[in-house]
Design a protein around this motif. Sequence first.
Motif, PDB file in Angstrom:
ATOM      1  N   CYS A 110       9.902  -8.617   4.078  1.00 18.74           N
ATOM      2  CA  CYS A 110      10.666  -7.434   3.666  1.00 18.74           C
ATOM      3  C   CYS A 110      11.684  -6.986   4.692  1.00 18.74           C
ATOM      4  O   CYS A 110      12.690  -6.389   4.347  1.00 18.74           O
ATOM      5  N   LEU A 124       5.251  -8.332   2.666  1.00 16.19           N
ATOM      6  CA  LEU A 124       4.968  -7.176   1.821  1.00 16.19           C
ATOM      7  C   LEU A 124       3.481  -7.044   1.525  1.00 16.19           C
ATOM      8  O   LEU A 124       2.944  -5.945   1.479  1.00 16.19           O
ATOM      9  N   SER A 125       2.799  -8.165   1.352  1.00 13.98           N
ATOM     10  CA  SER A 125       1.386  -8.102   0.984  1.00 13.98           C
ATOM     11  C   SER A 125       0.603  -9.212   1.669  1.00 13.98           C
ATOM     12  O   SER A 125       1.172 -10.147   2.228  1.00 13.98           O
ATOM     13  N   ALA A 126      -0.712  -9.081   1.601  1.00 16.00           N
ATOM     14  CA  ALA A 126      -1.608 -10.053   2.218  1.00 16.00           C
ATOM     15  C   ALA A 126      -1.442 -11.424   1.566  1.00 16.00           C
ATOM     16  O   ALA A 126      -1.051 -11.535   0.404  1.00 16.00           O
ATOM     17  N   SER A 132      -4.864  -7.392   5.113  1.00 13.88           N
ATOM     18  CA  SER A 132      -3.634  -6.608   4.911  1.00 13.88           C
ATOM     19  C   SER A 132      -2.442  -7.530   5.070  1.00 13.88           C
ATOM     20  O   SER A 132      -2.588  -8.692   5.449  1.00 13.88           O
ATOM     21  N   ALA A 133      -1.290  -7.004   4.783  1.00 21.78           N
ATOM     22  CA  ALA A 133      -0.059  -7.768   4.987  1.00 21.78           C
ATOM     23  C   ALA A 133       0.091  -8.104   6.468  1.00 21.78           C
ATOM     24  O   ALA A 133      -0.239  -7.288   7.333  1.00 21.78           O
ATOM     25  N   THR A 158      -2.119  -2.052   3.395  1.00 15.37           N
ATOM     26  CA  THR A 158      -2.287  -3.257   2.592  1.00 15.37           C
ATOM     27  C   THR A 158      -0.938  -3.871   2.245  1.00 15.37           C
ATOM     28  O   THR A 158      -0.826  -5.078   2.120  1.00 15.37           O
ATOM     29  N   ASN A 159       0.075  -3.059   2.043  1.00 15.91           N
ATOM     30  CA  ASN A 159       1.429  -3.543   1.777  1.00 15.91           C
ATOM     31  C   ASN A 159       2.351  -2.948   2.831  1.00 15.91           C
ATOM     32  O   ASN A 159       2.446  -1.735   2.952  1.00 15.91           O
ATOM     33  N   HIS A 161       6.111  -2.408   4.451  1.00 18.72           N
ATOM     34  CA  HIS A 161       7.519  -2.417   4.071  1.00 18.72           C
ATOM     35  C   HIS A 161       8.433  -2.614   5.270  1.00 18.72           C
ATOM     36  O   HIS A 161       9.453  -3.281   5.170  1.00 18.72           O
ATOM     37  N   GLY A 183       3.717   1.555   5.701  1.00 21.36           N
ATOM     38  CA  GLY A 183       3.034   0.991   4.544  1.00 21.36           C
ATOM     39  C   GLY A 183       3.677   1.487   3.260  1.00 21.36           C
ATOM     40  O   GLY A 183       3.724   2.683   3.002  1.00 21.36           O
ATOM     41  N   TRP A 184       4.171   0.561   2.446  1.00 20.56           N
ATOM     42  CA  TRP A 184       4.946   0.912   1.267  1.00 20.56           C
ATOM     43  C   TRP A 184       4.125   1.576   0.181  1.00 20.56           C
ATOM     44  O   TRP A 184       4.460   2.645  -0.308  1.00 20.56           O
ATOM     45  N   ASN A 185       3.036   0.973  -0.236  1.00 23.20           N
ATOM     46  CA  ASN A 185       2.383   1.407  -1.463  1.00 23.20           C
ATOM     47  C   ASN A 185       1.670   2.743  -1.359  1.00 23.20           C
ATOM     48  O   ASN A 185       1.443   3.397  -2.361  1.00 23.20           O
TER      49      ASN A 185
END
Length: 195
Positions: A110, A124-126, A132-133, A158-159, A161, A183-185
């Motif tokens: 990202c 972005l993600s795991a 986690s990412a 977890t996500n 950014h 963290g984005w989410n």
Amino acid sequence: MANEYFASEKSNFGVTDVTYLKKTLYVAHGYSAGDFVMTIKEKDGQWAWGNLAWGGKGDNPGQFKTAHGIYADKKHILVANRAAGQVVKFSCKGKFKEIFNEIPEKSLICNVSKKSEHYFMNALSAIGDQKSAPIYVHTGENLVSTVIPGDLDVPVLTNIHQVWPHIVEGANGSKQLYLLVHGWNKGKYAVLKME
């Protein structure tokens, strides 16, 4: 009229990140059908769209599958090509230079940033069974380290950014590296300290 275009539901313009180099803003807009890097130039305090743009959606070198993060590094522009899992290096004139090696497959990169001799980029993600990412530390030639915040008992990331490295200098001249992680989410962030 222009403001209506950028704000309307019919607009196909989705800026994902900007960076600045030599009186020019470089704008990644990967959330569009075109998927380009565009420029905005400053002259005498006025800003206007520049003539320089590059990329386009595709698999060829210099094209994107979601131009997401963008970072100016000396005379180069680095673009996190998220869906392709790449960091792509261009000249400041948009000429394709190279793709960073050794980024793990399925990494949805990202963002990219730099401190001293290392680039920091985040997925972005795991991937697979990661908690986690991941955050990658890269020299521009080789991947040198992977940081997984979930392995450090940071469960809210977890996500990821964005990740931004900062070096804090102590009164005695010592230097400490910190990573600011967004963290984005869940709209969370963490500060990781290198030990």
